[in-house]
Design an enzyme around this catalytic site. Structure first.
Site, PDB file in Angstrom:
ATOM      1  N   ASN A 109     -55.589 104.184  27.527  1.00 56.21           N
ATOM      2  CA  ASN A 109     -55.385 105.159  28.239  1.00 56.21           C
ATOM      3  C   ASN A 109     -56.628 105.894  28.897  1.00 56.21           C
ATOM      4  O   ASN A 109     -57.490 106.383  28.313  1.00 56.21           O
ATOM      5  CB  ASN A 109     -54.459 106.787  28.133  1.00 56.21           C
ATOM      6  CG  ASN A 109     -53.125 106.087  27.531  1.00 56.21           C
ATOM      7  OD1 ASN A 109     -52.692 104.434  28.260  1.00 56.21           O
ATOM      8  ND2 ASN A 109     -51.886 106.587  26.443  1.00 56.21           N
ATOM      9  N   VAL A 110     -56.007 106.771  30.499  1.00 54.76           N
ATOM     10  CA  VAL A 110     -57.795 106.947  30.604  1.00 54.76           C
ATOM     11  C   VAL A 110     -57.060 108.501  31.794  1.00 54.76           C
ATOM     12  O   VAL A 110     -57.593 109.043  32.873  1.00 54.76           O
ATOM     13  CB  VAL A 110     -58.362 106.290  32.802  1.00 54.76           C
ATOM     14  CG1 VAL A 110     -58.534 104.548  32.234  1.00 54.76           C
ATOM     15  CG2 VAL A 110     -56.434 106.166  33.807  1.00 54.76           C
ATOM     16  N   HIS A 126     -60.566 102.211  28.072  1.00 59.85           N
ATOM     17  CA  HIS A 126     -60.965 101.884  29.513  1.00 59.85           C
ATOM     18  C   HIS A 126     -61.344 102.940  30.581  1.00 59.85           C
ATOM     19  O   HIS A 126     -61.172 102.815  31.962  1.00 59.85           O
ATOM     20  CB  HIS A 126     -58.872 101.213  29.440  1.00 59.85           C
ATOM     21  CG  HIS A 126     -58.727 100.290  28.987  1.00 59.85           C
ATOM     22  ND1 HIS A 126     -57.618  99.578  28.940  1.00 59.85           N
ATOM     23  CD2 HIS A 126     -59.256  98.812  28.501  1.00 59.85           C
ATOM     24  CE1 HIS A 126     -57.506  98.602  28.489  1.00 59.85           C
ATOM     25  NE2 HIS A 126     -58.708  97.867  27.810  1.00 59.85           N
ATOM     26  N   CYS A 154     -70.504 109.157  47.832  1.00 57.49           N
ATOM     27  CA  CYS A 154     -70.935 109.875  46.831  1.00 57.49           C
ATOM     28  C   CYS A 154     -72.261 110.713  47.647  1.00 57.49           C
ATOM     29  O   CYS A 154     -72.241 111.066  49.355  1.00 57.49           O
ATOM     30  CB  CYS A 154     -71.635 108.772  46.476  1.00 57.49           C
ATOM     31  SG  CYS A 154     -73.423 109.514  45.810  1.00 57.49           S
ATOM     32  N   SER A 195     -48.010  97.451  25.224  1.00 55.94           N
ATOM     33  CA  SER A 195     -47.544  95.919  25.442  1.00 55.94           C
ATOM     34  C   SER A 195     -48.482  94.843  24.386  1.00 55.94           C
ATOM     35  O   SER A 195     -47.884  94.105  24.380  1.00 55.94           O
ATOM     36  CB  SER A 195     -46.798  95.674  26.625  1.00 55.94           C
ATOM     37  OG  SER A 195     -48.342  95.514  27.566  1.00 55.94           O
ATOM     38  N   ASN A 218     -43.118 101.910  18.602  1.00 53.18           N
ATOM     39  CA  ASN A 218     -42.948 101.437  20.133  1.00 53.18           C
ATOM     40  C   ASN A 218     -41.342 101.506  20.442  1.00 53.18           C
ATOM     41  O   ASN A 218     -40.426 102.161  19.665  1.00 53.18           O
ATOM     42  CB  ASN A 218     -43.635  99.693  20.802  1.00 53.18           C
ATOM     43  CG  ASN A 218     -43.568  99.649  21.949  1.00 53.18           C
ATOM     44  OD1 ASN A 218     -42.293  99.555  22.703  1.00 53.18           O
ATOM     45  ND2 ASN A 218     -44.175  99.227  22.559  1.00 53.18           N
TER      46      ASN A 218
HETATM   47  N1  APR Z   1     -42.199 105.639  23.180  1.00 53.48           N
HETATM   48  C1  APR Z   1     -43.089 104.209  22.664  1.00 53.48           C
HETATM   49  N2  APR Z   1     -43.045 103.600  23.472  1.00 53.48           N
HETATM   50  C2  APR Z   1     -43.205 103.728  24.865  1.00 53.48           C
HETATM   51  C3  APR Z   1     -42.861 104.273  25.679  1.00 53.48           C
HETATM   52  C4  APR Z   1     -42.554 105.532  25.086  1.00 53.48           C
HETATM   53  N3  APR Z   1     -41.827 106.839  24.501  1.00 53.48           N
HETATM   54  N4  APR Z   1     -42.342 104.420  26.654  1.00 53.48           N
HETATM   55  C5  APR Z   1     -42.879 103.351  26.382  1.00 53.48           C
HETATM   56  N5  APR Z   1     -42.708 102.832  25.709  1.00 53.48           N
HETATM   57  C6  APR Z   1     -43.876 101.112  25.629  1.00 53.48           C
HETATM   58  C7  APR Z   1     -43.386 100.106  26.297  1.00 53.48           C
HETATM   59  O1  APR Z   1     -42.230  99.616  25.335  1.00 53.48           O
HETATM   60  C8  APR Z   1     -44.672  99.654  26.835  1.00 53.48           C
HETATM   61  O2  APR Z   1     -44.530  98.380  25.774  1.00 53.48           O
HETATM   62  O3  APR Z   1     -44.902 101.040  25.788  1.00 53.48           O
HETATM   63  C9  APR Z   1     -45.570  99.610  26.506  1.00 53.48           C
HETATM   64  C10 APR Z   1     -46.227 100.124  28.017  1.00 53.48           C
HETATM   65  O4  APR Z   1     -47.330  98.989  27.962  1.00 53.48           O
HETATM   66  P1  APR Z   1     -47.877  98.578  29.231  1.00 53.48           P
HETATM   67  O5  APR Z   1     -47.090  99.355  30.322  1.00 53.48           O
HETATM   68  O6  APR Z   1     -47.895  97.276  28.830  1.00 53.48           O
HETATM   69  O7  APR Z   1     -49.446  99.459  28.620  1.00 53.48           O
HETATM   70  P2  APR Z   1     -50.112  99.209  28.330  1.00 53.48           P
HETATM   71  O8  APR Z   1     -50.118  98.279  27.290  1.00 53.48           O
HETATM   72  O9  APR Z   1     -50.662 100.420  27.722  1.00 53.48           O
HETATM   73  O10 APR Z   1     -50.981  98.197  29.037  1.00 53.48           O
HETATM   74  C11 APR Z   1     -52.773  98.100  28.377  1.00 53.48           C
HETATM   75  O11 APR Z   1     -53.457  97.259  30.683  1.00 53.48           O
HETATM   76  O12 APR Z   1     -53.154  97.539  32.989  1.00 53.48           O
HETATM   77  C12 APR Z   1     -53.981  97.652  31.927  1.00 53.48           C
HETATM   78  O13 APR Z   1     -55.463  98.844  31.968  1.00 53.48           O
HETATM   79  C13 APR Z   1     -54.038  98.663  31.829  1.00 53.48           C
HETATM   80  O14 APR Z   1     -54.708 100.483  29.591  1.00 53.48           O
HETATM   81  C14 APR Z   1     -53.701  99.209  30.229  1.00 53.48           C
HETATM   82  C15 APR Z   1     -54.177  98.116  29.614  1.00 53.48           C
END
Ligand code: APR
Length: 252
Positions: A109-110, A126, A154, A195, A218
């Site tokens: 996360n950013v 990231h 800038c 995910s 998750n």
């Molecule tokens: N508690 C636990 N898990 C959760 C919750 C919650 N309240 N809400 C959502 N989730 C889960 C979803 O089921 C999903 O599996 O969080 C996950 C989010 O997945 P993504 O949206 O794909 O985000 P992420 O895995 O962080 O993506 C990774 O991809 O787009 C790039 O740079 C971006 O850092 C990001 C990277």
């Protein structure tokens, strides 16, 4: 992993008693940990990538094609995150850090919410939406300004870009080696709210020791679920404080 995992609370008790015997822990988080702070995830139903094309917004090509569009998108996320607060899941991870002599939090996360929740041993693998980089000098600095003019420039006149990792860009080698070293030696790895679609999660899990304890937190099963010892289903803003409470009872 069997198809229907047992209820989270019995799993949490078993996980806590396993964790209580460990000295080193690595935690890997994704957008899901910030969902209960009101920040959209990327791939969920109302996720960023459901409404936008990541290649247009989070890539060097997209930025070169339309820096104003990319800056307006990041500015919208900065404004959303500005009003967000860490949730009990972020705070539970900051407390977990105190329970382990060796600890590292690796976040995708950013949004900066882990740091705001007082996590100290933290890698923002990231980058950070609060940091900007000059496209001419490559210099980076923190800037929490609410911008009005786009694209953002800038002082030297060149374009600024968000200092976050875009699709097609390489990870910072120093961050990767620090993360890999921590996972190689960790006795336990928690994967929370991701995910696992981006290489870093599976890449790091593949580096975990054969006998490392692994758990995923998750809302639903993911591609990672089949390879972990525990799958704790539920919102991390609830399940992580429950884990912390079980752990604190076992090793105050
Ligand atoms: N508690 C636990 N898990 C959760 C919750 C919650 N309240 N809400 C959502 N989730 C889960 C979803 O089921 C999903 O599996 O969080 C996950 C989010 O997945 P993504 O949206 O794909 O985000 P992420 O895995 O962080 O993506 C990774 O991809 O787009 C790039 O740079 C971006 O850092 C990001 C990277």
């Amino acid at each position: 992993m069997n198809s229907t995992p047992p209820p989270a609370n019995s799993q949490l008790q078993a996980l806590a008693s396993d964790l209580a015997r460990k000295q080193s822990l690595v935690v890997i988080t994704g957008a899901g940990i910030s969902a209960e702070s009101g920040i959209s995830t990327f791939r969920g139903i109302d996720g960023y990538w459901a409404r936008f094309n990541p290649q247009e917004l989070a890539s060097p090509e997209g930025f070169a094609r339309d820096p104003e569009l990319v800056w307006r998108w990041y500015d919208e996320r900065r404004r959303q995150i500005l009003t967000a607060q860490p949730n009990p899941g972020h705070r539970a991870i900051a407390e977990l850090e105190k329970h382990f002599p060796e600890f590292l939090l690796i976040t995708q996360n950013v949004d900066g919410l882990h740091a705001q929740a007082s996590s100290k041993k933290l890698i923002e693998i990231h980058g950070s939406i609060w940091r900007v980089r000059c496209m001419r000098s490559g210099q980076e600095w923190e800037n929490r300004e609410v911008y009005e003019q786009f694209p953002v420039k800038c002082r030297c006149g060149a374009l600024l870009r968000p200092a976050v990792l875009w699709f097609g860009e390489s990870y910072q080698p120093s961050l990767i080696s620090r993360a890999q070293k921590a996972v190689n030696s960790a006795e336990a790895v928690l994967v929370i709210g991701t995910s696992g679609q981006v290489w870093i999660v599976s890449g790091l899990l593949a580096q975990a020791r054969q006998n490392a304890l692994t758990a995923e937190f998750n809302l639903e099963q993911t591609e990672t679920s089949h390879s972990v010892n525990y799958l704790i289903l539920g919102p991390s803003g609830q399940t992580l404080p429950q884990l912390l409470s079980e752990l604190t009872q076992l090793s105050p």
